[in-house]
Design a protein around this motif. Structure first.
Motif, PDB file in Angstrom:
ATOM      1  N   TYR A   1       0.861  -1.015  -0.002  1.00  0.00           N
ATOM      2  CA  TYR A   1       0.040  -0.156   0.175  1.00  0.00           C
ATOM      3  C   TYR A   1       0.846   1.139  -0.172  1.00  0.00           C
ATOM      4  N   LYS A   2       1.791   0.968  -0.864  1.00  0.00           N
ATOM      5  CA  LYS A   2       2.916   2.780  -1.050  1.00  0.00           C
ATOM      6  C   LYS A   2       3.430   1.805  -2.529  1.00  0.00           C
ATOM      7  N   VAL A   3       4.543   3.524  -2.670  1.00  0.00           N
ATOM      8  CA  VAL A   3       4.775   3.421  -4.240  1.00  0.00           C
ATOM      9  C   VAL A   3       5.898   2.491  -3.945  1.00  0.00           C
ATOM     10  N   TYR A   4       6.879   2.016  -4.217  1.00  0.00           N
ATOM     11  CA  TYR A   4       7.590   0.759  -4.142  1.00  0.00           C
ATOM     12  C   TYR A   4       8.979   0.986  -5.622  1.00  0.00           C
ATOM     13  N   LEU A   5      10.028   0.620  -5.438  1.00  0.00           N
ATOM     14  CA  LEU A   5      10.544  -0.574  -6.751  1.00  0.00           C
ATOM     15  C   LEU A   5      10.525  -1.813  -7.049  1.00  0.00           C
ATOM     16  N   ASP A   6      10.196  -1.825  -7.811  1.00  0.00           N
ATOM     17  CA  ASP A   6      10.458  -3.477  -8.428  1.00  0.00           C
ATOM     18  C   ASP A   6      11.667  -3.864  -8.443  1.00  0.00           C
ATOM     19  N   HIS A   7      11.578  -5.805  -9.178  1.00  0.00           N
ATOM     20  CA  HIS A   7      13.431  -5.580  -9.063  1.00  0.00           C
ATOM     21  C   HIS A   7      13.775  -5.216  -9.999  1.00  0.00           C
ATOM     22  N   LEU A   8      13.350  -4.868 -11.588  1.00  0.00           N
ATOM     23  CA  LEU A   8      14.000  -4.134 -12.197  1.00  0.00           C
ATOM     24  C   LEU A   8      14.035  -2.554 -12.079  1.00  0.00           C
ATOM     25  N   GLY A   9      13.251  -2.183 -10.579  1.00  0.00           N
ATOM     26  CA  GLY A   9      13.409  -0.326 -10.444  1.00  0.00           C
ATOM     27  C   GLY A   9      12.622   0.889 -10.920  1.00  0.00           C
ATOM     28  N   LEU A  10      11.609  -0.447 -10.787  1.00  0.00           N
ATOM     29  CA  LEU A  10      10.600   0.502 -11.488  1.00  0.00           C
ATOM     30  C   LEU A  10       9.361   0.756 -10.967  1.00  0.00           C
ATOM     31  N   PRO A  11       8.275   2.245 -10.831  1.00  0.00           N
ATOM     32  CA  PRO A  11       7.837   2.324  -9.356  1.00  0.00           C
ATOM     33  C   PRO A  11       6.939   1.201 -10.021  1.00  0.00           C
ATOM     34  N   THR A  12       5.901   0.374  -8.433  1.00  0.00           N
ATOM     35  CA  THR A  12       5.494   0.071  -8.822  1.00  0.00           C
ATOM     36  C   THR A  12       4.125   0.269  -7.287  1.00  0.00           C
ATOM     37  N   PHE A  13       2.879  -0.007  -7.176  1.00  0.00           N
ATOM     38  CA  PHE A  13       2.382  -0.009  -6.194  1.00  0.00           C
ATOM     39  C   PHE A  13       1.059  -1.197  -5.786  1.00  0.00           C
ATOM     40  N   GLY A  14       0.581  -1.643  -5.022  1.00  0.00           N
ATOM     41  CA  GLY A  14      -0.363  -1.831  -5.166  1.00  0.00           C
ATOM     42  C   GLY A  14       0.134  -3.447  -5.075  1.00  0.00           C
ATOM     43  N   ILE A  15      -0.310  -4.456  -5.945  1.00  0.00           N
ATOM     44  CA  ILE A  15      -0.687  -5.511  -6.753  1.00  0.00           C
ATOM     45  C   ILE A  15       0.321  -5.509  -7.849  1.00  0.00           C
ATOM     46  N   GLY A  16       1.124  -5.057  -8.128  1.00  0.00           N
ATOM     47  CA  GLY A  16       2.302  -5.310  -8.597  1.00  0.00           C
ATOM     48  C   GLY A  16       1.695  -4.480 -10.348  1.00  0.00           C
ATOM     49  N   HIS A  17       1.090  -3.342 -10.300  1.00  0.00           N
ATOM     50  CA  HIS A  17       0.517  -2.739 -10.508  1.00  0.00           C
ATOM     51  C   HIS A  17       1.603  -1.286 -10.787  1.00  0.00           C
ATOM     52  N   LEU A  18       2.586  -1.684 -12.263  1.00  0.00           N
ATOM     53  CA  LEU A  18       3.653  -0.417 -12.659  1.00  0.00           C
ATOM     54  C   LEU A  18       2.809   0.559 -13.135  1.00  0.00           C
ATOM     55  N   ILE A  19       3.049   1.445 -12.364  1.00  0.00           N
ATOM     56  CA  ILE A  19       2.665   2.779 -12.342  1.00  0.00           C
ATOM     57  C   ILE A  19       3.489   4.105 -14.337  1.00  0.00           C
ATOM     58  N   ARG A  20       2.291   4.114 -14.551  1.00  0.00           N
ATOM     59  CA  ARG A  20       2.275   4.458 -16.035  1.00  0.00           C
ATOM     60  C   ARG A  20       2.743   6.367 -15.498  1.00  0.00           C
ATOM     61  N   ASP A  21       2.807   6.864 -17.015  1.00  0.00           N
ATOM     62  CA  ASP A  21       2.625   8.355 -16.759  1.00  0.00           C
ATOM     63  C   ASP A  21       0.884   8.910 -16.572  1.00  0.00           C
TER      64      ASP A  21
END
Length: 147
Positions: A18-38
């Motif tokens: 329940y917060k913004v984090y960086l996935d294993h590729l260093g991409l901003p993500t949150f929730g259930i693996g939701h990759l943040i898009r522009d």
């Protein structure tokens, strides 16, 4: 397809944050693996910024609908596949996206031929398998067990 079961399986594999984090590729993500898009409201948010449960659920539902649409694009006969195979493909689609999953040509040949062992063998013969081994092992075993 049992969408509730699919949601449960993906949430288990992805986890819920329940917060913004960086996935294993260093991409901003949150929730259930939701990759943040522009075009997401969270675009540009700092790592660690809290995201509400309702927003996590909303993004997850949108992602599930995208996954199912992408499954139909990659597998035109998706609806006629066995339930277990549909959930395996949808799980992989959620994890990788259509561009990467579309490169699994040997797996697709196996699925199209209804040769579940051949499909499973092709799943193992991939970089994806080495990257998400526990998840991949579960999905491969499930594919091998399809009747």
């Amino acid at each position: 397809m049992n969408i509730d079961k699919l949601r449960e399986e993906i949430a288990y594999d992805e986890g819920i944050v329940y917060k913004v984090y960086l996935d294993h590729l260093g991409l901003p993500t949150f929730g259930i693996g939701h990759l943040i898009r522009d075009d997401d409201p969270e675009f540009g948010w700092e790592v660690g910024t809290e995201v509400s449960e309702s927003r996590v659920n909303e993004a997850f539902e949108q992602d599930i609908q995208t996954v199912l649409s992408d499954c139909l694009k990659l597998y035109p006969d998706f609806e006629s596949l066995p339930e277990e195979v549909k959930r395996i493909i949808a799980n992989m689609m959620f994890n990788m996206g259509r561009p990467r999953l579309s490169k699994f040509k040997g797996m697709k040949r196996g699925v199209d031929a209804r040769d579940w062992n051949a499909a499973a063998n092709e799943m193992v013969d991939s970089r994806w398998y080495r990257q998400v081994t526990k998840r991949a092992d579960r999905l491969v075993q499930r594919m091998r067990n399809v009747n």
